[in-house]
Design an enzyme around this catalytic site. Structure first.
Site, mmCIF file in Angstrom:
data_model
loop_
_atom_site.group_PDB
_atom_site.id
_atom_site.type_symbol
_atom_site.label_atom_id
_atom_site.label_comp_id
_atom_site.label_asym_id
_atom_site.label_seq_id
_atom_site.Cartn_x
_atom_site.Cartn_y
_atom_site.Cartn_z
ATOM 1 N N ARG A 5 -30.494 -30.789 51.073
ATOM 2 C CA ARG A 5 -31.942 -30.656 51.276
ATOM 3 C C ARG A 5 -32.288 -30.205 52.689
ATOM 4 O O ARG A 5 -33.432 -29.867 52.949
ATOM 5 C CB ARG A 5 -32.649 -31.995 51.013
ATOM 6 C CG ARG A 5 -32.738 -32.326 49.553
ATOM 7 C CD ARG A 5 -33.618 -33.546 49.355
ATOM 8 N NE ARG A 5 -33.612 -33.935 47.965
ATOM 9 C CZ ARG A 5 -34.635 -33.787 47.150
ATOM 10 N NH1 ARG A 5 -35.747 -33.259 47.580
ATOM 11 N NH2 ARG A 5 -34.548 -34.166 45.904
ATOM 12 N N ARG A 24 -47.596 -35.121 32.882
ATOM 13 C CA ARG A 24 -46.492 -36.080 32.828
ATOM 14 C C ARG A 24 -46.942 -37.424 33.399
ATOM 15 O O ARG A 24 -46.620 -38.478 32.855
ATOM 16 C CB ARG A 24 -45.272 -35.542 33.585
ATOM 17 C CG ARG A 24 -44.063 -36.454 33.500
ATOM 18 C CD ARG A 24 -42.815 -35.820 34.044
ATOM 19 N NE ARG A 24 -42.791 -35.859 35.501
ATOM 20 C CZ ARG A 24 -41.838 -35.345 36.254
ATOM 21 N NH1 ARG A 24 -40.828 -34.695 35.689
ATOM 22 N NH2 ARG A 24 -41.873 -35.432 37.564
ATOM 23 N N LYS A 53 -35.578 -28.938 36.905
ATOM 24 C CA LYS A 53 -34.204 -28.993 37.417
ATOM 25 C C LYS A 53 -33.330 -29.963 36.641
ATOM 26 O O LYS A 53 -32.213 -29.640 36.279
ATOM 27 C CB LYS A 53 -34.183 -29.430 38.887
ATOM 28 C CG LYS A 53 -34.582 -28.421 39.888
ATOM 29 C CD LYS A 53 -34.308 -28.891 41.303
ATOM 30 C CE LYS A 53 -34.677 -30.302 41.617
ATOM 31 N NZ LYS A 53 -36.089 -30.653 41.631
ATOM 32 N N ARG A 73 -46.360 -33.057 47.740
ATOM 33 C CA ARG A 73 -44.918 -33.005 47.450
ATOM 34 C C ARG A 73 -44.453 -31.566 47.307
ATOM 35 O O ARG A 73 -43.359 -31.208 47.752
ATOM 36 C CB ARG A 73 -44.601 -33.809 46.177
ATOM 37 C CG ARG A 73 -44.653 -35.291 46.424
ATOM 38 C CD ARG A 73 -44.159 -36.184 45.300
ATOM 39 N NE ARG A 73 -43.664 -35.590 44.100
ATOM 40 C CZ ARG A 73 -44.019 -35.953 42.868
ATOM 41 N NH1 ARG A 73 -44.913 -36.905 42.693
ATOM 42 N NH2 ARG A 73 -43.496 -35.381 41.819
ATOM 43 N N ARG A 111 -48.341 -42.874 35.402
ATOM 44 C CA ARG A 111 -48.094 -42.848 36.850
ATOM 45 C C ARG A 111 -49.419 -42.596 37.572
ATOM 46 O O ARG A 111 -49.749 -41.462 37.896
ATOM 47 C CB ARG A 111 -47.104 -41.735 37.206
ATOM 48 C CG ARG A 111 -45.737 -41.904 36.612
ATOM 49 C CD ARG A 111 -44.859 -40.762 37.078
ATOM 50 N NE ARG A 111 -43.541 -40.802 36.511
ATOM 51 C CZ ARG A 111 -42.556 -39.994 36.888
ATOM 52 N NH1 ARG A 111 -42.758 -39.086 37.816
ATOM 53 N NH2 ARG A 111 -41.373 -40.079 36.328
#
Length: 193
Positions: A88, A127, A13, A144, A133
């Protein structure tokens, strides 16, 4: 053009929003970016948002709506905008409807980048590894994704019912997705002409 972009985490996005904004010469407005900027600048809003997020909570609708209302009142949105991360919830959809009605305007389209969950999970794991991370485990990423589907499915249905939803295949190379997105938007403009 007045647009919203929807898509699961890792769907691209942010990248597509930047490219759409540049090509259409409209601001890309990301609520996440606004929150992060205010936190970094230690503004009153940033302090409120930081305390909410650090406790694991969601920023309440009224705070997010206030931020978007203020941002849409700025002069650079007169010829259009692209919203990323808002709305949202159905309540936020209603608030956006009111904002646009107050400005005597409406949305042109809601783009939804559709992706394969397993492939996006792998993309996000890569990623996470590249960016160190450690908390982005497969379990966390899948949760998520589940939350996104639960939250966004009602919005997709609402905008589909209004005839505004445009689904675009978000899989493949970034430039391929960009081409599909731009073609979909060009077709919308041609239909309106």
């Amino acid at each position: 053009m007045r647009l919203i972009i929807l898509g699961a985490p890792g769907a691209g996005k942010g990248t597509q929003a930047e490219r759409i904004a540049a090509r259409r010469q409209i601001p890309a407005i990301s609520t996440g970016d606004i929150f992060r900027k205010n936190i970094a600048e230690e503004t009153e809003l940033g302090q409120r948002v930081k305390s909410i997020l650090s406790s694991g909570g969601y920023v309440p609708d009224e705070v997010t709506i206030e931020i978007v209302r203020d941002r849409l009142a700025e002069s650079d949105t007169a010829n259009g905008f692209l919203l990323d991360g808002f709305p949202r919830t159905p309540g936020q959809v209603e608030a956006l409807d009111e904002m646009l009605s107050d400005q005597d305007t409406s949305l042109d389209a809601v783009l939804e980048l559709t992706v394969d969950t397993d492939e996006v999970v792998q993309r996000l794991l890569q990623r996470a590894q590249d960016q160190g991370r450690e908390d982005d485990t497969e379990e966390v990423i899948r949760e998520r994704m589940n939350i996104y589907v639960e939250e966004t499915a009602p919005l997709s249905r609402m905008y589909r019912h209004r005839g505004l939803l445009v689904e675009v295949d978000g899989m493949g190379e970034v430039d391929e997705v960009t081409e599909r997105v731009q073609t979909a938007l060009d077709n919308l403009e041609d239909d309106d002409a």
